[in-house]
Write a protein that holds these residues in place. Structure first.
Motif, mmCIF file in Angstrom:
data_model
loop_
_atom_site.group_PDB
_atom_site.id
_atom_site.type_symbol
_atom_site.label_atom_id
_atom_site.label_comp_id
_atom_site.label_asym_id
_atom_site.label_seq_id
_atom_site.Cartn_x
_atom_site.Cartn_y
_atom_site.Cartn_z
ATOM 1 N N GLU A 107 38.845 45.927 62.992
ATOM 2 C CA GLU A 107 40.230 46.169 62.601
ATOM 3 C C GLU A 107 40.822 44.991 61.829
ATOM 4 N N ALA A 108 40.445 43.765 62.202
ATOM 5 C CA ALA A 108 40.984 42.594 61.515
ATOM 6 C C ALA A 108 40.594 42.601 60.039
ATOM 7 N N LEU A 110 39.855 45.294 58.284
ATOM 8 C CA LEU A 110 40.576 46.406 57.664
ATOM 9 C C LEU A 110 41.997 46.003 57.300
ATOM 10 N N HIS A 111 42.696 45.356 58.218
ATOM 11 C CA HIS A 111 44.062 44.924 57.942
ATOM 12 C C HIS A 111 44.098 43.891 56.823
ATOM 13 N N GLN A 114 43.756 45.741 53.500
ATOM 14 C CA GLN A 114 44.997 46.436 53.157
ATOM 15 C C GLN A 114 46.045 45.461 52.651
ATOM 16 N N ARG A 115 46.194 44.329 53.322
ATOM 17 C CA ARG A 115 47.172 43.326 52.896
ATOM 18 C C ARG A 115 46.814 42.713 51.556
#
Length: 440
Positions: A107-108, A110-111, A114-115
């Protein structure tokens, strides 16, 4: 006893120590603080946004902050973010460092992806995006295309790591199922100028394969990716198969006008690292023969092939006369069929040792310059003439370890693992075989 190299007779060399010094020199030559500063550009008229991904990206960002005098002279500060592997972060003042999982994304990551896309949107032609890319970026920048989930991308990475596909083949599939790889990140930066500084970890230094080419056009197609999936019997979720079959996963092509302002410079590469290691060996009195920096194939098969050449050198002095060092780089593969932990360097080394049968006067070291062989925080291992005998005395059958893809377990049990910790760089695999030859 092994013979002493002619030019080092006054101070006999410890082969194991020499091999480790060579490996350390290879890693040191690709440190971002050394290779990044010469490639930093002039300050632009507009904003400067620094982004990046890879095991070396945080150290590269630190080098940018420390050495970009052109920006300091303008009185402006840098902004941006890079994502690196857990344990590979280094302190930066202005560039945010995010840690994420490798080789299976989380998840880290992925975020962070996105950022990153949000950060570069809305830039103008006077702005500059400095992209810092190194090996590991494929897993560290997961961004599934619509219809896919992070869980799908995690399963895909596990399948690709298991199936025995080459790095170019794996990255081809990744590019066509990603929302940020295969030129998509550079396209999102348009119309800003994009300068990518890359540390290559791939055979042949093809930019499209370094972190799956987020800032370069991709000439491969969905059909190519689908062919790889079929060839290696990769199990994909139905949505991923539909993306490839329909062509909706097509990547950004080299002639896309959004890439007109994109440039990539390779600042460090496997050949440079091997040359640094070669210099250490020459200073110790050994002739050095570079066999290539792009060797590929199943690790155990490459190990067998190299063993045949090594035996001929040791016994007959052809095609190279000992004492000498045979150096090579590249990225082999492991098709995991056993219950071991994998690792292409230890698998290569174990196969090499089995085929050499304790050949006198031969030592070898194989390791990944990022400090991680496979999924283990172990760079690689050392092979000595007595390795198989020591294993036998310890009740360990080398052939069984190879069958189980358990090179890490084998060399760890003997105390012969090479452990570096995070090296903050990544220029692929390092393989050195030291041949002192037989006593006269």
């Amino acid at each position: 006893m092994p013979t002493t190299p002619p030019d080092a007779s006054s101070s006999p060399q410890d082969p194991a120590a020499l091999l480790r010094r060579m490996f350390d020199a290879a890693v040191a030559s690709a440190q971002p603080a050394l290779c990044v500063p010469p490639h930093l550009p002039e300050a632009p008229r507009g904003r400067v946004v620094v982004i990046g991904a890879g095991k070396a990206s945080a150290a590269m960002a630190q080098a940018v902050e420390a050495h970009w005098d052109a920006i300091a002279a303008t009185g402006r500060t840098l902004e941006g973010l890079v994502v690196t592997r857990y344990g590979y972060a280094v302190p930066c003042r202005h560039i945010e460092i995010i840690e994420a999982a490798h080789p299976v994304p989380d998840e880290a990551g992925l975020h962070a992806a996105q950022r990153m896309l949000e950060l570069v949107r809305g830039l103008g032609p006077d702005d500059l995006v400095l992209c810092l890319i190194s090996g590991g970026g494929s897993a560290l920048l997961p961004l599934p295309l619509p219809g896919l989930s992070l869980e799908d991308e995690q399963a895909l990475n596990r399948e690709l790591l298991r199936c025995g596909a080459g790095i170019g083949e794996m990255n081809c599939v990744r590019r066509h199922l990603s929302g940020i790889k295969g030129g998509r990140l550079a396209a999102a930066c348009h119309p800003a100028r994009v300068l990518t500084l890359a540390i290559s970890d791939v055979p042949g230094d093809d930019p499209v394969d370094i972190a799956s080419g987020p800032t370069v056009g991709d000439p491969s197609t969905c059909a190519d990716a689908l062919d790889i999936v079929r060839r290696y019997e990769v199990q994909l979720p139905p949505a991923a198969l539909e993306l490839l079959r329909s062509g909706r996963g097509e990547s950004v092509k080299p002639d896309d006008p959004r890439l007109a302002g994109a440039e990539l410079r390779i600042v460090a590469a496997p050949r440079m690292a091997l040359q640094a290691a070669a210099e250490v060996a020459r200073e110790a009195g050994y002739a050095v023969h570079l066999l290539g920096d792009a060797l590929e194939g199943e690790a155990r098969e490459v190990g067998k092939l190299m063993a045949g050449m090594t035996r001929y050198v040791a016994r007959h002095g052809e095609p190279f006369a000992p004492p000498c060092v045979l150096l090579s780089g590249g990225e082999t593969t492991v098709t995991v069929r056993g219950q071991g932990r994998g690792g292409r360097n230890v698998e290569f080394l174990l196969a090499l040792g089995l085929a050499l049968h304790g050949e006198p006067g031969v030592w070898a070291l194989a390791g990944d310059t990022d400090g991680v062989d496979g999924a283990e925080d172990i760079a690689g291992a050392l092979l000595a003439p007595d390795t198989l005998e020591r294993a036998r005395q310890a009740g360990i059958r080398a052939a069984d370890s190879l069958d189980e893809n358990d090179g890490h377990g084998f060399f760890s049990a003997l105390g012969d693992s090479v452990i570096t910790g995070p090296t903050m760089t990544n220029v692929n695999d390092f393989r050195a075989i030291l041949v002192q030859g037989r006593e006269a």
